[in-house]
Design an enzyme around this catalytic site. Structure first.
Site, short mmCIF file in Angstrom:
data_model
loop_
_atom_site.label_atom_id
_atom_site.label_comp_id
_atom_site.label_asym_id
_atom_site.label_seq_id
_atom_site.Cartn_x
_atom_site.Cartn_y
_atom_site.Cartn_z
N HIS A 100 9.33 -1.60 -5.77
CA HIS A 100 7.98 -1.88 -5.27
C HIS A 100 6.96 -1.78 -6.41
O HIS A 100 6.14 -2.68 -6.62
CB HIS A 100 7.65 -0.89 -4.15
CG HIS A 100 6.25 -1.01 -3.63
ND1 HIS A 100 5.92 -1.77 -2.53
CD2 HIS A 100 5.07 -0.49 -4.08
CE1 HIS A 100 4.62 -1.72 -2.32
NE2 HIS A 100 4.07 -0.94 -3.25
N GLU A 101 7.02 -0.68 -7.14
CA GLU A 101 6.04 -0.46 -8.23
C GLU A 101 6.21 -1.48 -9.35
O GLU A 101 5.23 -1.98 -9.89
CB GLU A 101 6.16 0.97 -8.77
CG GLU A 101 5.86 2.07 -7.76
CD GLU A 101 4.53 1.88 -7.05
OE1 GLU A 101 3.60 1.30 -7.63
OE2 GLU A 101 4.42 2.28 -5.87
N HIS B 238 -3.57 7.54 1.58
CA HIS B 238 -4.50 6.42 1.41
C HIS B 238 -5.87 6.67 2.02
O HIS B 238 -6.81 5.93 1.74
CB HIS B 238 -3.89 5.14 1.99
CG HIS B 238 -2.55 4.81 1.36
ND1 HIS B 238 -1.44 5.57 1.57
CD2 HIS B 238 -2.19 3.83 0.51
CE1 HIS B 238 -0.41 5.06 0.89
NE2 HIS B 238 -0.85 4.01 0.24
N TYR C 97 -0.51 -3.40 3.45
CA TYR C 97 0.92 -3.09 3.63
C TYR C 97 1.47 -3.77 4.89
O TYR C 97 2.64 -4.15 4.94
CB TYR C 97 1.15 -1.57 3.70
CG TYR C 97 0.67 -0.85 2.47
CD1 TYR C 97 1.33 -1.00 1.24
CD2 TYR C 97 -0.45 -0.02 2.51
CE1 TYR C 97 0.89 -0.34 0.11
CE2 TYR C 97 -0.89 0.64 1.37
CZ TYR C 97 -0.22 0.47 0.17
OH TYR C 97 -0.67 1.13 -0.95
N HIS D 212 4.46 -4.66 -8.78
CA HIS D 212 3.04 -4.65 -9.19
C HIS D 212 2.93 -4.93 -10.70
O HIS D 212 2.11 -5.74 -11.13
CB HIS D 212 2.43 -3.27 -8.93
CG HIS D 212 2.19 -2.95 -7.48
ND1 HIS D 212 1.57 -3.83 -6.62
CD2 HIS D 212 2.45 -1.83 -6.75
CE1 HIS D 212 1.46 -3.25 -5.42
NE2 HIS D 212 1.99 -2.06 -5.47
N HIS E 111 2.04 10.58 -5.41
CA HIS E 111 2.17 9.30 -4.70
C HIS E 111 2.36 8.16 -5.72
O HIS E 111 1.59 8.01 -6.66
CB HIS E 111 0.95 9.04 -3.82
CG HIS E 111 1.20 7.90 -2.88
ND1 HIS E 111 1.75 8.08 -1.62
CD2 HIS E 111 1.02 6.58 -3.03
CE1 HIS E 111 1.89 6.90 -1.05
NE2 HIS E 111 1.47 5.97 -1.88
N ALA E 112 3.39 7.35 -5.49
CA ALA E 112 3.76 6.33 -6.48
C ALA E 112 2.64 5.31 -6.69
O ALA E 112 1.98 4.89 -5.74
CB ALA E 112 5.02 5.61 -6.00
N GLU F 97 1.41 -6.13 -2.72
CA GLU F 97 2.30 -5.12 -2.13
C GLU F 97 3.66 -5.70 -1.75
O GLU F 97 4.60 -4.96 -1.50
CB GLU F 97 1.65 -4.49 -0.90
CG GLU F 97 0.35 -3.75 -1.18
CD GLU F 97 0.48 -2.64 -2.22
OE1 GLU F 97 1.60 -2.12 -2.39
OE2 GLU F 97 -0.53 -2.31 -2.88
#
Ligand code: X8Z
Ligand code: ZN
Length: 616
Positions: free
Chosen positions: A387-388, A515, A525, A391, A357-358, A415
């Site tokens: 997305h990552e 999660h 999210y 962060h 999971h990323a 997020e």
């Protein structure tokens, strides 16, 4: 601090006087005359000194447990599980001790605003608390590592010697159109989670006990106190936002169900009931863009297929990440450090178990940024990379702040940032970076919007319901025997989605979603799927975009980059409305930007649905 795996990390919350819980049970007495037997009552200066020490201690422990967690997530073995549990135990013990002391100091008179805010964060910011009893802390840590390992190593073995992991099962769900094959993959992945149920139930018990020691009613109240408003008001805020977007979701649901009914027939998809969860092109039916070919408008072609482009152009995992980085640098952000490229996990190792999971990591909270992914060359992973990286760039923007402020304005902000850039992956942008020769004309816009809606609008009720389930579990409104039924009740109520077959008595379907065993709060999210449209609209305006907002890309706009950075570098120092205002000029989370973005699609859906019976 790592974004996503929360077994070890603090989620940082902010000050809100009105949301102070009742007296913390762990807080020692603190009034009365100083005497030889009793130390003097703490002063505001003592409280400030306590906070400084706490930040120092947590930073040191946090960096250590991040490294252990990294090793565990990228090499799952019994040994690394034990080490991870031990590091988590030490971290939780310190967090619990400091939270109890923070509760005491927060009652001191004359605190300065920063100390007050930070004390509140210390008291309420443990994602998975435990009671202060060392044995229970150790038990809690062991369960946390075990659950995360069970998910990471999870396999479905249909026959002797043939085992399939999540990636293989997802490949079936994402691509197959054979209902029997889909059903087997869907049920197969859900054989992984039943053994998690007793562990999860015990974890909830321990976490609630910990939350109660700190004066919260339960863990749900503790989670809801991270939003600069009384925790009792937060669910109303969510209802308000959901109410704004629900008509759009309902229209999408109606159209998708009708098309799936045409494709699969009444036997598989009824024309008036819940959509079965196995035919939506996603293991959790949370985003539906993989079934665009079945439900997209016939008359309006989206004009390009990102997966095909990436493959035709010979992209690999690293060049996909480089392209994501280039978007950020085009806005004026510094390139990622050299160590990002040597320490990240981009592809799935063949020789060991990992958590695929990323996630994005900031191991030393300064420059040691990393992502951990199992990248395949496709459009979905290309977006997840953005997305990552969102962060990582956020983490670096606030790395000059003091420890407790090194976080996002609220967890939805973290997020939302990378996704905001993903919304800029438009045909114009792809042409600008030489991936697309011709930009499709406006006749394809409903197709483009449909593709994005299948990803983003379809997600909204799922983003909401995961924590609606957990909050009820934490509040003791349901016992472990009822966990699974409640899950499907919420899936039906919010999403209009049902299980494709009867669930076995021991089923624990929430555990099949990363999660839940990973203990990552999920409302973030939902918020992010609203906020990213607000951020996007603001950045498009700043970059001088004219025309429909869904055609905008702010790639290359340094003005947009500066405004984005102004928000990111604030970290968690101020309440989130201040951060939102710094970027968008408004202090309210608001879904109008979502509705404006999708307005042409909503019109098209309403026409399509005119003679259909919608709802479920
Ligand atoms: O978990 C994630 C990210 C890491 S923070 C990949 N997401 C949620 C999910 O996969 O369920 C992003 C969208 C929702
Ligand atoms: Zn994320």
């Amino acid at each position: 601090m790592r974004l996503i795996l929360n077994v070890f990390s603090l989620f940082i919350v902010s000050l809100c006087v009105a949301c102070q819980p009742s007296e913390p049970a762990a807080a020692p007495a603190q009034t009365g005359e100083a005497s030889a037997a009793q130390p003097a009552a703490p002063t505001a200066a003592d409280a400030a000194a306590f906070v400084r020490d706490a930040e120092r201690r947590l930073e040191e422990l946090g960096q250590y447990s991040e490294r252990v967690a990294w090793v565990y997530s990228t090499h799952i073995t019994d040994d690394t599980a034990l080490l991870a549990a031990k590091a988590s135990e030490n971290m939780t013990a310190a967090q619990v001790e400091l939270a109890g002391q923070a509760a005491m100091f927060s009652k001191v008179e004359g605190l300065d605003a920063d100390t007050e805010r930070k004390l509140n964060m210390l008291r309420s910011g443990i994602t998975v608390p435990a009671p202060s009893d060392p044995e229970k802390i150790a038990e809690q840590a062991k369960i946390g590592a075990e659950l995360s390992g069970m998910y990471g190593k999870g396999k479905y073995c249909p026959s002797e010697g043939e085992c399939l992991g999540l990636s293989e099962l997802e490949a079936v769900i994402d691509n197959s159109r054979d209902p029997a094959e889909l059903l087997e993959a869907w049920n197969g992945w859900r054989t992984v989670s039943p053994p998690m149920k007793p562990l999860y139930a015990r974890q909830v018990e321990l976490a609630n006990e910990g939350a109660q020691e700190l004066g919260f009613e339960d863990l749900g109240t503790m989670w809801r106190s991270g939003y600069d408003m009384p925790p009792s008001e937060f669910p109303g805020e969510l209802d308000r936002l959901w109410g704004q977007v629900k008509p759009l979701y309902d229209a999408l649901h109606c159209h998708v169900r009708a098309r799936l009914n045409e494709e699969y027939g009444d036997e598989v998809v009824s024309s008036d009931g819940l959509i079965p969860a196995h035919v939506l092109g996603n293991m959790w039916a949370q985003s539906w863009d993989n079934i665009y070919d079945l439900v997209g408008p016939e008359e309006s072609d989206a004009g390009y297929d990102l997966t095909a482009i990436l493959n035709e152009d010979g992209f690999d995992a690293v060049s996909m990440v480089k392209t994501g980085e280039a978007f950020f640098t085009s806005l004026g952000f510094e390139p990622l450090p050299e160590t990002f490229w040597t320490r990240s996990q981009f592809v799935k190792p063949r020789d060991r178990e990992v958590v695929c999971h990323a996630s994005a990591w900031d191991v030393d909270e300064k420059e040691d940024l990393r992502i951990k992914m199992c990248i395949d060359v496709n459009g979905e992973d290309f977006r997840t990379i953005h997305h990552e990286l969102g962060h990582n760039f956020y983490q670096r923007a606030y790395n000059q702040k003091s420890y407790l402020y090194r976080s996002s304005a609220n967890d939805g902000f973290h997020e939302a940032v990378g996704d905001t850039l993903s919304l800029s992956i438009t045909p114009d942008y792809l042409q600008q970076i030489d991936l697309l020769e011709e930009v499709p004309d406006a006749s394809g816009d409903v197709g483009l919007l449909m593709k994005t809606a299948l990803e983003k609008v379809a997600f909204l009720p799922f983003g909401l319901l995961v924590d609606q389930w957990r909050w009820k579990v934490f509040a003791g409104e349901v016992s472990p025997e009822g966990y699974n039924d409640l899950w499907w009740q919420l899936r039906a109520d919010y999403q209009g989605i049902g299980a494709p077959n009867e669930r076995p008595a021991d089923a624990f379907d929430p555990g099949a979603k990363y999660h839940v065993p990973g203990n990552t709060p999920y409302t973030r999210y939902f918020l992010a799927h609203i906020l990213q449209f607000q951020f996007f609209k603001a950045l498009c305006d700043i970059s001088g975009h004219e025309g429909p907002v869904h055609r905008c890309s702010f790639y290359g706009s340094e003005e947009a980059g500066q405004r984005l950075n102004a928000m990111l570098e604030m970290g968690r120092e101020k309440p989130w409305p201040d951060a939102l205002e710094a970027l968008t000029g408004t202090r309210e989370m608001d879904a109008t930007a979502v509705l404006d973005y999708f307005a042409p699609l909503q019109e098209w859906l309403d026409e399509q649905n005119a003679s259909r019976q919608c709802g479920w």
